[in-house]
Design an enzyme around this catalytic site. Structure first.
Site, PDB file in Angstrom:
ATOM      1  N   ARG A 226     -83.813  54.445   1.313  1.00 46.23           N
ATOM      2  CA  ARG A 226     -84.600  53.824   2.370  1.00 46.23           C
ATOM      3  C   ARG A 226     -85.010  52.423   1.909  1.00 46.23           C
ATOM      4  O   ARG A 226     -85.294  52.190   0.729  1.00 46.23           O
ATOM      5  CB  ARG A 226     -85.847  54.654   2.691  1.00 46.23           C
ATOM      6  N   HIS A 274     -77.255  49.977   7.830  1.00 46.10           N
ATOM      7  CA  HIS A 274     -77.726  51.361   7.857  1.00 46.10           C
ATOM      8  C   HIS A 274     -76.723  52.267   8.585  1.00 46.10           C
ATOM      9  O   HIS A 274     -77.073  53.012   9.512  1.00 46.10           O
ATOM     10  CB  HIS A 274     -79.099  51.455   8.530  1.00 46.10           C
TER      11      HIS A 274
END
Length: 311
Positions: A226, A274
């Site tokens: 993350r 992502h």
């Protein structure tokens, strides 16, 4: 109790694919796509990336909250009913996608592809030494389902693999390290570091100057955890000093990065938006229905979150 409603609150295109799976496997369940809620009192299951802020009041009989993705760090646990089970998505499509991305990134760093790209940009024809996979030490931070699957593929390719996590694990063909005391030894033997940690209070800012300093000089970084786990300024400094040779980043903070961010144009950073691993709608719906069946049978659900750990 009347009709059982399963409410989906995420991408409506994927939701319609979920609806087909529910209609085939569980026609007894009233599957609805937000904002078509129906009778809120009948909602027993909710799958969402971002649940509505008044969830507890709106759905008084909610029994399980499912994350529509692999992570749950987007949930504010402080406002969720304390006894409500929260389940992260664990499905084959997510695992396969992550294994593909990590393998591609590690192989690219292992075979010096970023340097070859720089040489191509400069018009330089220069072969570089090829190191056998068995002499390249890969380290994976995080030994959950994604970390273990990625390691299985890297072991099969012949890499010297190790893993690190908070708690002790045993993984075939992998040197497993656990806890803060064993982190320095893990980092010292890692030529390419892969971060697959969940985002928690303890992993926020985890990839920092101190951690980079414990790696061998010139180590590679593959960050697929993350964005907030990485201290951007510390990575830029480590790249400038040569402590980190090249980095492959699929996650950033914020997302998307602002146009002026240094990562966009850095010659030693490969950036993707992502996309390392995405939930596949059909296999995700199948996996989720399997979990619903486990819940109804009183069996443990796959991906049930331990709130104390945050994952």
């Amino acid at each position: 109790m009347g009709t059982t409603t399963f409410l989906y609150k995420s991408d409506p295109v994927r939701g319609r694919q979920w609806a087909e799976v529910f209609a085939r496997r569980r026609p007894d369940v009233d599957f609805r796509i937000w904002p078509d809620v129906g009778d809120p009192a009948q909602v027993r299951f909710l799958a969402a990336w971002e649940p509505p802020p008044d969830m507890a009041e709106r759905f008084p009989n909610l029994q399980v909250l499912f994350s529509s993705g692999a992570g749950v760090d987007q949930f504010d646990f402080a406002v969720l009913p304390p006894a409500l089970p929260v389940v992260r998505m664990v499905e084959p499509g997510i695992v396969r996608g992550m294994v593909e991305y990590v393998t591609h990134a590690v192989l690219g760093l292992h075979r010096n592809m970023p340097q070859y790209q720089r040489q191509q940009d400069e018009g330089v024809w220069k072969p570089l030494p090829v190191l056998p996979a068995g002499e390249r030490r890969i380290g994976v931070l995080g030994l959950g389902s994604l970390g273990q699957a990625a390691l299985a593929q890297l072991v099969a390719l012949g890499f010297d693999c190790a893993g690190w996590s908070r708690s002790r694990h045993a993984v075939d063909g992998v040197q497993c390290h656990a806890g803060a005391d064993e982190l320095p030894a893990f980092l010292a033997r890692t030529d390419i570091l892969v971060c697959l940690l969940p985002l928690t209070d303890s992993t926020r800012g985890f990839l920092d100057a101190r951690l980079f300093s414990l790696l061998p000089a010139g180590a590679g970084l593959v960050h697929v955890g993350r964005g907030p786990q990485l201290v951007d300024a510390h990575l830029l400094a480590a790249l400038a000093s040569g402590q980190i040779g090249d980095a492959v980043l699929d996650v950033t903070d914020p997302e998307p990065l602002p146009p002026e961010h240094a990562f966009w144009r850095h010659p030693r950073i490969r950036l993707t938006p992502h996309i390392a691993s995405m939930t596949q709608p059909l296999s995700a719906a199948e996996a989720l229905l399997d979990n619903v069946a486990r819940f109804e049978a009183g069996e443990p659900m796959v991906g049930l979150v331990d709130r104390a750990r945050g994952y």
